[in-house]
Motif scaffolding. Sequence first.
Motif, PDB file in Angstrom:
ATOM      1  N   TYR A 203       0.909  -1.043   0.031  1.00  7.40           N
ATOM      2  CA  TYR A 203       0.040  -0.006  -0.162  1.00  7.40           C
ATOM      3  C   TYR A 203       0.872   1.241  -0.254  1.00  7.40           C
ATOM      4  O   TYR A 203       0.293   2.420  -0.285  1.00  7.40           O
ATOM      5  N   THR A 204       2.070   1.104   0.355  1.00 11.85           N
ATOM      6  CA  THR A 204       2.910   2.328   0.551  1.00 11.85           C
ATOM      7  C   THR A 204       3.517   2.688  -0.809  1.00 11.85           C
ATOM      8  O   THR A 204       3.725   1.888  -1.748  1.00 11.85           O
ATOM      9  N   TRP A 205       3.757   3.944  -0.934  1.00 18.93           N
ATOM     10  CA  TRP A 205       4.468   4.516  -2.382  1.00 18.93           C
ATOM     11  C   TRP A 205       5.474   5.014  -1.873  1.00 18.93           C
ATOM     12  O   TRP A 205       5.755   5.954  -0.940  1.00 18.93           O
ATOM     13  N   GLU A 206       6.417   5.316  -2.871  1.00 20.21           N
ATOM     14  CA  GLU A 206       7.783   5.815  -2.515  1.00 20.21           C
ATOM     15  C   GLU A 206       7.839   7.363  -2.952  1.00 20.21           C
ATOM     16  O   GLU A 206       8.769   7.930  -2.485  1.00 20.21           O
ATOM     17  N   TYR A 207       6.759   7.696  -3.923  1.00 19.11           N
ATOM     18  CA  TYR A 207       6.856   9.036  -4.306  1.00 19.11           C
ATOM     19  C   TYR A 207       5.578   9.667  -4.180  1.00 19.11           C
ATOM     20  O   TYR A 207       4.697   9.085  -4.134  1.00 19.11           O
ATOM     21  N   SER A 208       5.749  11.159  -4.270  1.00 15.35           N
ATOM     22  CA  SER A 208       4.276  11.797  -4.384  1.00 15.35           C
ATOM     23  C   SER A 208       4.961  13.322  -4.749  1.00 15.35           C
ATOM     24  O   SER A 208       5.723  13.916  -4.639  1.00 15.35           O
ATOM     25  N   PRO A 209       3.941  13.909  -5.441  1.00 12.87           N
ATOM     26  CA  PRO A 209       2.386  13.387  -5.763  1.00 12.87           C
ATOM     27  C   PRO A 209       2.413  12.116  -6.794  1.00 12.87           C
ATOM     28  O   PRO A 209       3.528  11.967  -7.542  1.00 12.87           O
ATOM     29  N   ILE A 210       1.229  11.563  -6.823  1.00 13.45           N
ATOM     30  CA  ILE A 210       1.083  10.377  -7.902  1.00 13.45           C
ATOM     31  C   ILE A 210       0.087  10.708  -8.957  1.00 13.45           C
ATOM     32  O   ILE A 210      -1.154  11.354  -8.540  1.00 13.45           O
ATOM     33  N   GLU A 211       0.184  10.978 -10.051  1.00 18.01           N
ATOM     34  CA  GLU A 211      -1.000  11.287 -11.338  1.00 18.01           C
ATOM     35  C   GLU A 211      -1.733   9.985 -11.594  1.00 18.01           C
ATOM     36  O   GLU A 211      -1.390   8.907 -11.979  1.00 18.01           O
ATOM     37  N   CYS A 212      -2.969  10.183 -11.570  1.00 19.77           N
ATOM     38  CA  CYS A 212      -3.992   9.195 -11.689  1.00 19.77           C
ATOM     39  C   CYS A 212      -4.981   9.978 -12.744  1.00 19.77           C
ATOM     40  O   CYS A 212      -5.270  10.951 -12.872  1.00 19.77           O
ATOM     41  N   ASP A 213      -5.582   8.834 -13.472  1.00 24.57           N
ATOM     42  CA  ASP A 213      -6.887   9.151 -14.225  1.00 24.57           C
ATOM     43  C   ASP A 213      -8.168   8.825 -13.516  1.00 24.57           C
ATOM     44  O   ASP A 213      -8.044   7.743 -12.864  1.00 24.57           O
ATOM     45  N   VAL A 214      -8.882   9.655 -13.262  1.00 26.54           N
ATOM     46  CA  VAL A 214     -10.146   9.473 -12.383  1.00 26.54           C
ATOM     47  C   VAL A 214     -11.536   9.686 -13.011  1.00 26.54           C
ATOM     48  O   VAL A 214     -11.630  10.559 -13.831  1.00 26.54           O
ATOM     49  N   THR A 215     -12.371   8.824 -12.433  1.00 30.59           N
ATOM     50  CA  THR A 215     -13.696   9.085 -12.991  1.00 30.59           C
ATOM     51  C   THR A 215     -14.591   9.202 -11.840  1.00 30.59           C
ATOM     52  O   THR A 215     -14.605   8.725 -10.483  1.00 30.59           O
ATOM     53  N   TRP A 216     -14.940  10.659 -11.487  1.00 27.49           N
ATOM     54  CA  TRP A 216     -15.711  11.269 -10.542  1.00 27.49           C
ATOM     55  C   TRP A 216     -17.083  10.654 -10.269  1.00 27.49           C
ATOM     56  O   TRP A 216     -17.981  10.683 -11.364  1.00 27.49           O
ATOM     57  N   GLU A 217     -17.809  10.518  -9.030  1.00 27.98           N
ATOM     58  CA  GLU A 217     -19.287  10.682  -9.154  1.00 27.98           C
ATOM     59  C   GLU A 217     -19.667  11.836  -8.399  1.00 27.98           C
ATOM     60  O   GLU A 217     -19.332  12.425  -7.144  1.00 27.98           O
ATOM     61  N   PHE A 218     -20.516  12.737  -9.184  1.00 25.53           N
ATOM     62  CA  PHE A 218     -21.059  13.985  -8.668  1.00 25.53           C
ATOM     63  C   PHE A 218     -22.513  13.761  -8.181  1.00 25.53           C
ATOM     64  O   PHE A 218     -23.331  12.936  -8.268  1.00 25.53           O
ATOM     65  N   ASP A 219     -22.939  14.876  -7.123  1.00 27.22           N
ATOM     66  CA  ASP A 219     -24.173  14.730  -6.807  1.00 27.22           C
ATOM     67  C   ASP A 219     -24.945  15.350  -7.952  1.00 27.22           C
ATOM     68  O   ASP A 219     -24.753  15.886  -8.919  1.00 27.22           O
ATOM     69  N   TRP A 220     -26.378  15.224  -7.783  1.00 22.68           N
ATOM     70  CA  TRP A 220     -27.522  15.376  -8.697  1.00 22.68           C
ATOM     71  C   TRP A 220     -27.344  17.020  -9.291  1.00 22.68           C
ATOM     72  O   TRP A 220     -27.524  17.119 -10.598  1.00 22.68           O
ATOM     73  N   VAL A 221     -27.043  17.771  -8.438  1.00 26.70           N
ATOM     74  CA  VAL A 221     -27.061  19.189  -8.838  1.00 26.70           C
ATOM     75  C   VAL A 221     -25.866  19.658  -9.847  1.00 26.70           C
ATOM     76  O   VAL A 221     -25.921  20.395 -10.481  1.00 26.70           O
ATOM     77  N   ASP A 222     -24.909  18.729  -9.750  1.00 27.64           N
ATOM     78  CA  ASP A 222     -23.695  18.797 -10.501  1.00 27.64           C
ATOM     79  C   ASP A 222     -23.694  18.216 -11.876  1.00 27.64           C
ATOM     80  O   ASP A 222     -22.645  18.336 -12.619  1.00 27.64           O
ATOM     81  N   LEU A 223     -24.651  17.633 -12.037  1.00 25.43           N
ATOM     82  CA  LEU A 223     -24.676  16.767 -13.337  1.00 25.43           C
ATOM     83  C   LEU A 223     -25.188  17.766 -14.350  1.00 25.43           C
ATOM     84  O   LEU A 223     -26.367  18.557 -14.109  1.00 25.43           O
ATOM     85  N   PRO A 224     -24.648  17.604 -15.677  1.00 27.17           N
ATOM     86  CA  PRO A 224     -25.333  18.513 -16.864  1.00 27.17           C
ATOM     87  C   PRO A 224     -26.910  18.102 -16.953  1.00 27.17           C
ATOM     88  O   PRO A 224     -27.185  16.777 -16.873  1.00 27.17           O
TER      89      PRO A 224
END
Length: 206
Positions: A111-132
Amino acid sequence: MPFPTTNATQELPAINQILTSCGQAPVTTLDQTNPEVAIAYDTLLQVSREVQSEGWTFNKEYHYEFNKDNNNEILIPNNIIQIKLSENAQNRPYDGVRRSGKFYDRQNHRYTWEYSPIECDVTWEFDWVDLPEPIQNYVTARAATLVSGRIVGDDDQYTRLRAQEGEMRALANEYETQQGQFTMFGHPQGQQNYYQSYQPFHALQR
């Protein structure tokens, strides 16, 4: 007792649209003691997460930076649906996956990482009010189709709602193509100078 949601006033019109589409009476509050409302609300949340998990322009980010904590671990926020290491030279020796709410390195079994920050590709879940709005409309139409099958069971109604769902899906895809500016030649991440096809009027101007 009302649902524990901060978006009740915004979600209520969608719930009423689902209920009326299925031949049920609209309501003034999201009351969980009403079984039809409970089914409609749970279905709306379920479909919203499913649709957002597809990954759209509005909820995907590339090369998003995460920092490790004092234990050299990276905690994953609860509103992330998907996460993967970005493709870059720094991440090449690692294979990150989500596990126990943390980012786990399968390559090195830790679980440990040797460096930081680490770049990731993410998919977020938004609340209803924030959806187009086109995404909201598609989620609502999809939820209405499912609710119809669960509490009504009328084949004609289900077929009609299924057709409406298809129309809303098409409009959502149209919105996505306009936002993403996709081409058959691809769209490199972080670049706006995507391929411009030949335009005859440029030659006519000479």
